[in-house]
Scaffold this motif. Structure first.
Motif, short mmCIF file in Angstrom:
data_model
loop_
_atom_site.label_atom_id
_atom_site.label_comp_id
_atom_site.label_asym_id
_atom_site.label_seq_id
_atom_site.Cartn_x
_atom_site.Cartn_y
_atom_site.Cartn_z
N GLY A 101 0.82 -1.21 0.00
CA GLY A 101 0.00 0.00 0.00
C GLY A 101 0.85 1.26 0.00
N ASN A 102 1.93 1.25 0.78
CA ASN A 102 2.85 2.38 0.81
C ASN A 102 3.53 2.55 -0.55
OD1 ASN A 102 4.49 4.48 2.06
ND2 ASN A 102 6.16 2.99 1.97
N PHE A 104 2.37 1.65 -3.44
CA PHE A 104 1.31 2.13 -4.34
C PHE A 104 1.16 3.65 -4.21
CE2 PHE A 104 -3.34 2.31 -5.40
CZ PHE A 104 -3.27 1.73 -6.65
N GLU A 105 1.18 4.12 -2.97
CA GLU A 105 1.06 5.55 -2.70
C GLU A 105 2.29 6.31 -3.20
OE1 GLU A 105 0.28 7.59 1.33
OE2 GLU A 105 -1.18 5.96 1.15
N ARG A 106 3.48 5.77 -2.93
CA ARG A 106 4.72 6.43 -3.36
C ARG A 106 4.81 6.59 -4.86
NH1 ARG A 106 10.07 4.36 -1.32
NH2 ARG A 106 10.75 6.11 -2.55
N GLY A 108 2.31 7.17 -6.67
CA GLY A 108 1.26 8.10 -7.08
C GLY A 108 0.07 7.40 -7.69
N GLU A 110 -2.26 5.72 -6.18
CA GLU A 110 -3.44 5.85 -5.32
C GLU A 110 -4.43 6.88 -5.86
OE1 GLU A 110 -5.75 4.64 -2.31
OE2 GLU A 110 -3.73 3.86 -2.49
N SER A 111 -3.90 8.00 -6.36
CA SER A 111 -4.79 9.07 -6.81
C SER A 111 -4.92 9.17 -8.34
CB SER A 111 -4.30 10.41 -6.25
OG SER A 111 -2.96 10.63 -6.64
N HIS A 112 -4.29 8.24 -9.06
CA HIS A 112 -4.32 8.35 -10.52
C HIS A 112 -4.91 7.15 -11.24
CE1 HIS A 112 -1.60 11.72 -9.72
NE2 HIS A 112 -2.15 12.21 -10.81
N ARG A 118 -8.15 0.33 -8.45
CA ARG A 118 -7.53 0.32 -7.12
C ARG A 118 -8.02 -0.91 -6.34
NH1 ARG A 118 -9.27 5.22 -4.59
NH2 ARG A 118 -8.26 6.14 -6.39
N TYR A 122 -5.69 -4.11 -5.06
CA TYR A 122 -5.61 -4.66 -3.71
C TYR A 122 -6.10 -6.11 -3.66
CZ TYR A 122 -3.87 -0.31 -1.92
OH TYR A 122 -3.07 0.77 -1.67
#
Length: 139
Positions: A101-102, A104-106, A108, A110-112, A118, A122
């Motif tokens: 998850g981290n 995925f966020e790093r 970018g 998560e928001s794209h 998404r 997961y």
């Protein structure tokens, strides 16, 4: 490839159109799954697209999991490639300890990507962790 290396590549690419192209290119480089692996046993539930994940155990020491995957959607195939970069050829314990998850966020992501993608991402993560847990239990 590490999360840092992937994040650096994503930053270098700049805009999201280029990043999507890169994801698609990563997906094209995936090793193909056999016809037998495109079955219900390898299918990942919870994905809007068709997704299949398979693995082989490499005895080691230490024992590692070599993961493979496929999808009928180009961007999803790229997401599989990212996941496999982070998890394949690692020990079950390393896979279970990885904070995907981290990552995925790093990157970018998560928001794209869409909520459906998404959720599918997961679902793939959960399937990989289940494979790793099953192999860790047989150690």
């Amino acid at each position: 490839m590490t999360v840092d290396e992937l994040a650096e590549t994503f930053e270098f690419l700049g805009d999201w159109e280029e990043r999507y192209r890169y994801l698609i290119e990563l997906g094209r480089k995936l090793a193909p799954l056999s016809e037998d692996e495109h079955d219900e046993a390898h299918k990942v539930r919870g994905c809007m697209s068709q997704v299949w994940l398979a693995h082989d155990v490499r005895p080691g020491p230490p024992k590692t999991l070599h993961l493979r995957g496929d999808s009928d959607a180009h961007i999803v195939k790229g997401l599989i490639a990212v996941l496999l970069e982070l998890t394949s050829d690692r020990t079950p314990q390393e896979i279970l300890a990885l904070d995907i998850g981290n990552a995925f966020e790093r990157l970018g992501l998560e928001s794209h990507i869409s909520m459906n993608r998404r959720n599918g991402f997961y679902a793939m993560v959960e399937r990989i962790k289940q494979m790793a847990a099953a192999e860790a239990a047989t150690a």
